[in-house]
Design a protein around this motif. Structure first.
Motif, PDB file in Angstrom:
ATOM      1  N   ALA A 118       1.239  31.220   8.056  1.00 61.81           N
ATOM      2  CA  ALA A 118       0.304  31.922   8.681  1.00 61.81           C
ATOM      3  C   ALA A 118      -1.147  31.120   8.386  1.00 61.81           C
ATOM      4  O   ALA A 118      -2.064  31.406   9.067  1.00 61.81           O
TER       5      ALA A 118
ATOM      6  N   SER B  27       8.225  35.651   1.550  1.00 63.66           N
ATOM      7  CA  SER B  27       6.793  36.097   1.705  1.00 63.66           C
ATOM      8  C   SER B  27       6.120  34.659   1.586  1.00 63.66           C
ATOM      9  O   SER B  27       5.145  34.803   2.192  1.00 63.66           O
ATOM     10  N   ARG B  28       6.226  34.048   0.495  1.00 62.65           N
ATOM     11  CA  ARG B  28       5.396  32.785   0.476  1.00 62.65           C
ATOM     12  C   ARG B  28       5.497  31.794   1.679  1.00 62.65           C
ATOM     13  O   ARG B  28       4.472  31.300   2.192  1.00 62.65           O
TER      14      ARG B  28
ATOM     15  N   ARG C  29      -6.222  32.507   4.360  1.00 62.14           N
ATOM     16  CA  ARG C  29      -6.921  33.683   4.609  1.00 62.14           C
ATOM     17  C   ARG C  29      -8.372  33.652   4.924  1.00 62.14           C
ATOM     18  O   ARG C  29      -8.861  32.580   4.518  1.00 62.14           O
TER      19      ARG C  29
ATOM     20  N   GLU D 228     -10.259  33.343   1.702  1.00 60.36           N
ATOM     21  CA  GLU D 228     -10.044  31.923   0.896  1.00 60.36           C
ATOM     22  C   GLU D 228     -10.957  30.907   1.483  1.00 60.36           C
ATOM     23  O   GLU D 228     -11.473  30.087   0.744  1.00 60.36           O
TER      24      GLU D 228
ATOM     25  N   THR E 195       6.069  33.020   4.968  1.00 60.72           N
ATOM     26  CA  THR E 195       5.334  33.718   5.868  1.00 60.72           C
ATOM     27  C   THR E 195       3.724  33.209   5.622  1.00 60.72           C
ATOM     28  O   THR E 195       3.193  33.093   6.700  1.00 60.72           O
ATOM     29  N   SER E 196       3.315  33.363   4.322  1.00 63.71           N
ATOM     30  CA  SER E 196       2.044  33.112   4.065  1.00 63.71           C
ATOM     31  C   SER E 196       1.513  31.523   4.351  1.00 63.71           C
ATOM     32  O   SER E 196       0.672  31.203   4.889  1.00 63.71           O
ATOM     33  N   LEU E 197       2.592  30.815   3.985  1.00 61.74           N
ATOM     34  CA  LEU E 197       2.345  29.388   4.507  1.00 61.74           C
ATOM     35  C   LEU E 197       2.139  29.080   5.678  1.00 61.74           C
ATOM     36  O   LEU E 197       1.303  28.171   5.990  1.00 61.74           O
TER      37      LEU E 197
END
Length: 275
Positions: A168, A161-162, A171, A174, A164-166
Protein backbone atom coordinates in the motif's frame (compact mmCIF):
# COMPACT_ATOMS: atom_id res chain seq x y z
CA UNK A 1 21.42 57.64 18.63
CA UNK A 2 17.71 58.38 18.50
CA UNK A 3 18.13 61.05 21.19
CA UNK A 4 20.99 62.68 19.30
CA UNK A 5 19.01 62.74 16.07
CA UNK A 6 16.09 64.21 17.94
CA UNK A 7 18.20 67.17 18.93
CA UNK A 8 19.74 67.37 15.48
CA UNK A 9 16.34 68.05 14.10
CA UNK A 10 15.43 70.27 16.99
CA UNK A 11 18.44 72.49 17.38
CA UNK A 12 20.85 72.60 14.54
CA UNK A 13 18.58 75.28 13.20
CA UNK A 14 18.71 77.41 16.24
CA UNK A 15 22.39 78.13 15.97
CA UNK A 16 23.68 81.59 15.52
CA UNK A 17 27.39 82.44 15.54
CA UNK A 18 29.96 81.50 18.11
CA UNK A 19 32.50 84.23 17.63
CA UNK A 20 30.52 87.18 16.30
CA UNK A 21 30.56 90.31 18.44
CA UNK A 22 27.67 90.73 20.84
CA UNK A 23 25.93 94.09 20.80
CA UNK A 24 23.18 93.31 23.31
CA UNK A 25 21.22 90.34 24.62
CA UNK A 26 18.45 90.72 22.04
CA UNK A 27 20.87 90.15 19.14
CA UNK A 28 23.45 87.93 20.84
CA UNK A 29 24.15 84.62 19.09
CA UNK A 30 23.14 81.38 20.73
CA UNK A 31 25.98 79.22 22.01
CA UNK A 32 26.42 75.50 21.38
CA UNK A 33 28.87 72.76 20.36
CA UNK A 34 28.95 71.07 16.94
CA UNK A 35 28.54 67.32 17.33
CA UNK A 36 28.13 64.26 15.15
CA UNK A 37 25.68 61.42 15.37
CA UNK A 38 27.28 58.20 16.56
CA UNK A 39 26.74 54.50 16.03
CA UNK A 40 27.87 52.29 18.91
CA UNK A 41 28.43 48.82 17.47
CA UNK A 42 28.50 45.55 19.41
CA UNK A 43 28.47 41.84 18.60
CA UNK A 44 25.12 40.06 18.88
CA UNK A 45 26.72 36.97 20.40
CA UNK A 46 29.61 36.36 22.81
CA UNK A 47 32.95 35.11 21.58
CA UNK A 48 36.68 35.71 21.40
CA UNK A 49 37.71 38.50 19.03
CA UNK A 50 40.01 37.09 16.36
CA UNK A 51 40.32 40.13 14.08
CA UNK A 52 40.04 43.93 14.33
CA UNK A 53 40.24 45.34 10.84
CA UNK A 54 39.94 49.09 11.47
CA UNK A 55 41.65 51.75 13.58
CA UNK A 56 40.56 55.05 15.07
CA UNK A 57 40.01 57.95 12.60
CA UNK A 58 39.77 55.48 9.69
CA UNK A 59 36.98 56.06 7.17
CA UNK A 60 34.76 53.02 6.59
CA UNK A 61 32.01 52.30 4.08
CA UNK A 62 28.57 50.79 4.57
CA UNK A 63 28.66 46.97 4.92
CA UNK A 64 32.46 47.00 5.44
CA UNK A 65 33.75 44.28 7.77
CA UNK A 66 35.12 45.86 10.95
CA UNK A 67 35.84 42.95 13.28
CA UNK A 68 35.32 39.20 13.58
CA UNK A 69 34.91 36.65 16.34
CA UNK A 70 36.49 33.19 16.30
CA UNK A 71 34.27 31.08 14.03
CA UNK A 72 35.49 27.51 14.72
CA UNK A 73 32.45 26.45 16.77
CA UNK A 74 30.00 28.27 14.51
CA UNK A 75 31.42 26.48 11.45
CA UNK A 76 31.15 23.09 13.15
CA UNK A 77 27.56 23.87 14.14
CA UNK A 78 26.72 24.70 10.53
CA UNK A 79 28.30 21.44 9.30
CA UNK A 80 26.30 19.47 11.86
CA UNK A 81 23.01 21.12 10.88
CA UNK A 82 23.68 20.56 7.18
CA UNK A 83 24.38 16.88 7.83
CA UNK A 84 21.15 16.57 9.80
CA UNK A 85 19.25 18.20 6.96
CA UNK A 86 20.70 15.75 4.44
CA UNK A 87 19.70 12.83 6.66
CA UNK A 88 16.14 14.16 7.02
CA UNK A 89 15.82 14.69 3.28
CA UNK A 90 17.05 11.14 2.62
CA UNK A 91 14.53 9.76 5.13
CA UNK A 92 11.71 11.67 3.44
CA UNK A 93 12.74 10.34 0.04
CA UNK A 94 12.87 6.80 1.45
CA UNK A 95 9.40 7.07 2.96
CA UNK A 96 7.94 8.65 -0.19
CA UNK A 97 9.44 5.98 -2.44
CA UNK A 98 7.72 3.19 -0.54
CA UNK A 99 8.92 -0.40 -0.39
CA UNK A 100 11.43 -1.86 -2.83
CA UNK A 101 10.19 -4.64 -5.08
CA UNK A 102 12.79 -6.98 -3.62
CA UNK A 103 11.40 -6.37 -0.12
CA UNK A 104 7.87 -7.13 -1.35
CA UNK A 105 9.00 -10.37 -3.01
CA UNK A 106 10.88 -11.47 0.10
CA UNK A 107 7.88 -10.85 2.34
CA UNK A 108 5.56 -12.61 -0.10
CA UNK A 109 7.84 -15.68 0.04
CA UNK A 110 7.80 -15.51 3.82
CA UNK A 111 4.00 -15.46 3.75
CA UNK A 112 3.90 -18.50 1.48
CA UNK A 113 6.18 -20.40 3.86
CA UNK A 114 4.06 -19.39 6.87
CA UNK A 115 0.86 -20.57 5.17
CA UNK A 116 2.49 -23.84 4.11
CA UNK A 117 3.52 -24.41 7.72
CA UNK A 118 -0.09 -23.83 8.81
CA UNK A 119 -1.39 -26.39 6.33
CA UNK A 120 1.21 -28.95 7.42
CA UNK A 121 0.31 -28.54 11.07
CA UNK A 122 -3.42 -28.68 10.30
CA UNK A 123 -2.97 -31.95 8.42
CA UNK A 124 -0.97 -33.37 11.30
CA UNK A 125 -3.60 -32.23 13.78
CA UNK A 126 -6.33 -33.94 11.74
CA UNK A 127 -4.41 -37.26 11.64
CA UNK A 128 -3.64 -37.16 15.36
CA UNK A 129 -7.26 -36.33 16.19
CA UNK A 130 -8.42 -39.42 14.26
CA UNK A 131 -5.81 -41.55 16.00
CA UNK A 132 -6.91 -40.17 19.35
CA UNK A 133 -10.42 -41.38 18.63
CA UNK A 134 -9.03 -44.91 18.29
CA UNK A 135 -6.93 -44.56 21.40
CA UNK A 136 -3.61 -44.69 19.54
CA UNK A 137 -2.55 -41.10 20.41
CA UNK A 138 -2.83 -39.44 23.83
CA UNK A 139 -4.96 -36.34 24.20
CA UNK A 140 -1.93 -34.28 25.32
CA UNK A 141 -0.31 -34.70 21.93
CA UNK A 142 -3.44 -33.49 20.15
CA UNK A 143 -3.64 -30.48 22.44
CA UNK A 144 0.01 -29.62 21.73
CA UNK A 145 -0.59 -29.77 17.97
CA UNK A 146 -3.69 -27.62 18.31
CA UNK A 147 -1.60 -24.92 20.05
CA UNK A 148 1.06 -25.10 17.34
CA UNK A 149 -1.62 -24.65 14.66
CA UNK A 150 -3.01 -21.55 16.41
CA UNK A 151 0.48 -20.06 16.72
CA UNK A 152 1.29 -20.74 13.05
CA UNK A 153 -1.96 -19.11 11.96
CA UNK A 154 -1.07 -16.01 14.02
CA UNK A 155 2.38 -15.78 12.43
CA UNK A 156 0.92 -16.11 8.94
CA UNK A 157 -1.66 -13.43 9.68
CA UNK A 158 1.01 -11.00 10.90
CA UNK A 159 3.13 -11.56 7.79
CA UNK A 160 0.07 -11.03 5.59
CA UNK A 161 -0.65 -7.70 7.32
CA UNK A 162 2.94 -6.53 6.83
CA UNK A 163 2.81 -7.47 3.16
CA UNK A 164 -0.45 -5.54 2.68
CA UNK A 165 1.04 -2.43 4.31
CA UNK A 166 4.20 -2.74 2.24
CA UNK A 167 2.25 -2.93 -1.00
CA UNK A 168 0.00 0.00 0.00
CA UNK A 169 2.99 2.34 0.43
CA UNK A 170 3.60 4.95 3.16
CA UNK A 171 0.71 6.40 5.11
CA UNK A 172 0.01 10.12 4.91
CA UNK A 173 0.96 10.44 8.59
CA UNK A 174 4.39 8.93 7.90
CA UNK A 175 4.97 11.34 5.03
CA UNK A 176 3.86 14.28 7.19
CA UNK A 177 6.29 13.30 9.96
CA UNK A 178 9.19 12.96 7.53
CA UNK A 179 8.37 16.29 5.88
CA UNK A 180 8.18 18.01 9.28
CA UNK A 181 11.60 16.63 10.18
CA UNK A 182 13.03 18.12 6.97
CA UNK A 183 11.45 21.49 7.75
CA UNK A 184 12.88 21.47 11.27
CA UNK A 185 16.33 20.62 9.89
CA UNK A 186 16.09 23.50 7.39
CA UNK A 187 15.27 25.92 10.21
CA UNK A 188 18.24 24.62 12.20
CA UNK A 189 20.50 25.29 9.20
CA UNK A 190 19.22 28.87 8.94
CA UNK A 191 19.82 29.38 12.67
CA UNK A 192 23.39 28.09 12.26
CA UNK A 193 23.95 30.41 9.29
CA UNK A 194 22.65 33.36 11.28
CA UNK A 195 24.88 32.41 14.21
CA UNK A 196 27.88 32.41 11.87
CA UNK A 197 26.91 35.83 10.50
CA UNK A 198 26.81 37.19 14.04
CA UNK A 199 30.54 36.47 14.33
CA UNK A 200 31.16 39.40 11.96
CA UNK A 201 30.73 43.05 12.88
CA UNK A 202 30.00 45.20 9.83
CA UNK A 203 29.42 48.91 9.47
CA UNK A 204 25.75 49.86 8.98
CA UNK A 205 26.72 53.21 7.40
CA UNK A 206 29.57 55.10 5.82
CA UNK A 207 31.33 56.82 8.72
CA UNK A 208 34.58 57.49 10.53
CA UNK A 209 35.87 55.27 13.33
CA UNK A 210 35.68 57.35 16.48
CA UNK A 211 37.04 54.72 18.86
CA UNK A 212 37.87 51.01 19.08
CA UNK A 213 36.79 49.69 22.48
CA UNK A 214 38.12 46.10 22.20
CA UNK A 215 41.33 44.23 21.42
CA UNK A 216 42.17 41.02 19.60
CA UNK A 217 41.99 38.08 22.01
CA UNK A 218 39.40 39.64 24.28
CA UNK A 219 36.13 37.84 24.91
CA UNK A 220 33.35 40.08 23.67
CA UNK A 221 30.14 39.99 25.66
CA UNK A 222 26.80 40.29 23.90
CA UNK A 223 25.88 43.94 23.56
CA UNK A 224 29.20 45.28 24.82
CA UNK A 225 30.33 48.19 22.61
CA UNK A 226 33.29 47.19 20.45
CA UNK A 227 33.55 50.05 17.94
CA UNK A 228 32.08 53.57 17.88
CA UNK A 229 31.45 55.29 14.54
CA UNK A 230 30.99 58.99 13.91
CA UNK A 231 28.69 60.12 11.07
CA UNK A 232 30.49 63.17 9.72
CA UNK A 233 27.92 63.89 7.02
CA UNK A 234 25.26 65.09 9.50
CA UNK A 235 26.69 67.56 12.03
CA UNK A 236 24.25 69.04 14.52
CA UNK A 237 24.24 71.60 17.31
CA UNK A 238 22.29 71.54 20.57
CA UNK A 239 21.39 75.08 21.59
CA UNK A 240 19.43 76.38 24.56
CA UNK A 241 17.37 79.43 23.66
CA UNK A 242 16.36 82.05 26.29
CA UNK A 243 12.64 81.99 26.86
CA UNK A 244 12.20 85.61 25.77
CA UNK A 245 13.70 84.77 22.34
CA UNK A 246 11.88 81.52 21.60
CA UNK A 247 9.55 83.39 19.26
CA UNK A 248 12.51 84.02 16.94
CA UNK A 249 13.02 80.32 16.33
CA UNK A 250 10.91 78.39 13.80
CA UNK A 251 11.39 74.86 12.36
CA UNK A 252 12.61 75.07 8.78
CA UNK A 253 14.23 78.49 9.22
CA UNK A 254 17.77 79.02 7.96
CA UNK A 255 20.55 79.98 10.37
CA UNK A 256 24.24 80.81 10.27
CA UNK A 257 26.70 78.80 12.29
CA UNK A 258 30.15 80.16 13.05
CA UNK A 259 32.93 78.06 14.54
CA UNK A 260 36.41 79.02 15.69
CA UNK A 261 38.12 76.72 13.18
CA UNK A 262 36.27 78.08 10.13
CA UNK A 263 36.48 81.66 8.89
CA UNK A 264 33.20 81.72 7.00
CA UNK A 265 29.66 81.14 8.16
CA UNK A 266 28.10 77.70 7.75
CA UNK A 267 24.49 77.33 6.76
CA UNK A 268 22.08 75.30 8.84
CA UNK A 269 18.36 74.61 9.19
CA UNK A 270 16.27 74.41 12.31
CA UNK A 271 14.87 70.89 12.30
CA UNK A 272 13.00 70.61 15.57
CA UNK A 273 12.31 72.48 18.77
CA UNK A 274 12.72 70.75 22.09
CA UNK A 275 10.75 71.54 25.20
Amino acid sequence: NSWSWGWIMVLSLIVGCFSAPQEDESTAPFQGVVEYDERRLAFERPGRISELLVAETEQVEEAQLLARLDTDLALLERELRNAQLEAAQAQLALVAAGARSSDVRALASELQAARANVRTLEDELTRNTNLQNTGAVPAAQVDRLRGEVDHARGVAGAVASRLTSLRAGPRSEELAIAAAQVEAAEIAVRVAERSLEQCSLVSPVSAQVLSVESEVGEVAATGRVAIVLSLRDRPFVDVFVPQDRVAEVHPGASVEVRVDAHAGALRGTIERLGS
